[in-house]
Enzyme design. Structure first.
Site, short mmCIF file in Angstrom:
data_model
loop_
_atom_site.label_atom_id
_atom_site.label_comp_id
_atom_site.label_asym_id
_atom_site.label_seq_id
_atom_site.Cartn_x
_atom_site.Cartn_y
_atom_site.Cartn_z
N CYS A 75 4.10 2.57 -4.37
CA CYS A 75 4.65 2.24 -3.05
C CYS A 75 3.60 2.50 -1.97
O CYS A 75 3.29 3.65 -1.66
CB CYS A 75 5.91 3.07 -2.81
SG CYS A 75 6.56 2.99 -1.13
N CYS A 81 4.76 4.50 1.09
CA CYS A 81 4.92 5.91 0.73
C CYS A 81 3.62 6.68 0.91
O CYS A 81 3.62 7.85 1.31
CB CYS A 81 5.38 6.05 -0.73
SG CYS A 81 7.00 5.34 -1.09
#
Length: 333
Positions: A87, A90
């Protein structure tokens, strides 16, 4: 996706995650026992509940969620960062959260959850995309925001979380021990000049010993006016104010009134003060939690605030306080 403002109404039922009430109680008891055993080593140093700075950011999984998140949330708000290695957002958000949590210096803890390895937790929290950020306070989960967000918005959200935890549950965080990771300890040898508030704190103790409750209250307030976070002054003030409230009470009359009026907030608050002064800590907490359950509006707020004041008298590290905070959360939601 822009972050949503935190709302106390968006509570997730953590029973579906892993914990029934009995499991929560066992985890809290285990934690209290661990802290007690850690404190038996003797010698000077931080309290058993103190954490090293590195413990403010932890990795959690399904197996340890009860211990590492739910139990801990009775002492400090735990921010949950759901992330994954693949991700990209993230990778931007997680370091920012780590920095802000560290800066909070014990008022928050960050628990990182790798969703690839913990699919059940992701499903229980109803997460549709990552990054997703929740908080757990006194065993209750609150949705904070989903997706990357500007630093200022995250700061504001975390500040609101700290405020909610303290005002609703009396949760003020944990002590951080900087010496645990190599920082030089502050000198405590005889002959070292006293700290800036030592004289005022000593004056408060002398006033208490002499029965001058008003003088003790004022001395503690003088410290807190300059240093609002002074733990010793907060504890002393809570104790002194409790003694002021009960000094002119007629115990028999107060208890009779409370027995005759179980839904009267003022009567139950007065009886709880007497319970605590008499050493009946659990009775005092239980009385006020029960009163919160059957009252509403301003009456409920008055009882809740007195309960938070009594938490201050006993101290945040006491397991009876942790248990009462959890009970309070259950009746509020």
């Amino acid at each position: 996706m822009q972050p949503r403002n935190m709302s106390m109404s968006g509570v997730v039922d953590l029973a579906a995650v892993k914990a029934a009430g009995e499991a929560k109680a066992k985890a809290e008891q285990a934690r209290a026992e661990s802290a007690r055993q850690a404190g038996q080593g003797g010698g000077a140093g931080p309290s058993a509940g103190a954490l090293p700075p590195s413990a403010l950011v932890i990795d959690v999984d399904e197996a340890g969620f009860e211990r590492d998140v739910i139990s801990l949330s009775a002492e400090v708000p735990v921010v949950l960062d759901f992330w994954a290695e693949w991700c990209e957002p993230c990778k931007q958000l997680s370091p920012l959260l780590e920095r802000l949590i560290t800066e909070a210096n014990g008022r928050l803890v960050l628990a990182k959850v790798d969703v690839d390895a913990n699919q059940a937790l992701m499903q229980q929290f109803g997460i549709q995309g990552i990054p997703a950020v929740f908080a757990v306070v006194a065993g209750q989960a609150l949705p904070l925001f989903q997706g990357a967000a500007p630093e200022q918005q995250i700061r504001e959200t975390l500040a609101q979380l700290v405020q909610v935890a303290e005002e609703r549950f009396g949760i003020i965080g944990v002590e951080v021990d900087p010496n645990a990771e190599g920082a030089a300890p502050e000198p405590t040898e005889a002959g070292i000049p006293a700290g800036p508030y030592d004289a005022l704190l000593e004056a408060a103790v002398v006033a208490l010993d002499a029965g001058d409750l008003g003088g003790a209250v004022q001395a503690y307030k003088n410290v807190l006016s300059d240093d609002p976070g002074n733990t010793e002054a907060k504890l002393g003030l809570a104790q002194a104010e409790l003694l002021v409230r009960v000094q002119d009470m007629n115990p028999q009359a107060v208890r009779a009134t409370a027995a005759e009026n179980p839904r009267d907030p003022a009567a139950q608050i007065a009886a709880a003060d007497l319970d605590l002064v008499g050493g009946h800590v659990e009775d005092a907490f239980g009385r006020l939690v029960d009163t919160v359950r059957v009252t509403f509006g301003e009456d409920r707020d008055a009882v809740r605030l007195r309960l938070l004041e009594l938490f201050e008298v006993i101290g945040a590290d006491d397991p009876r306080v942790s248990a009462a905070r959890t009970a309070l959360a259950r009746v509020l939601f």
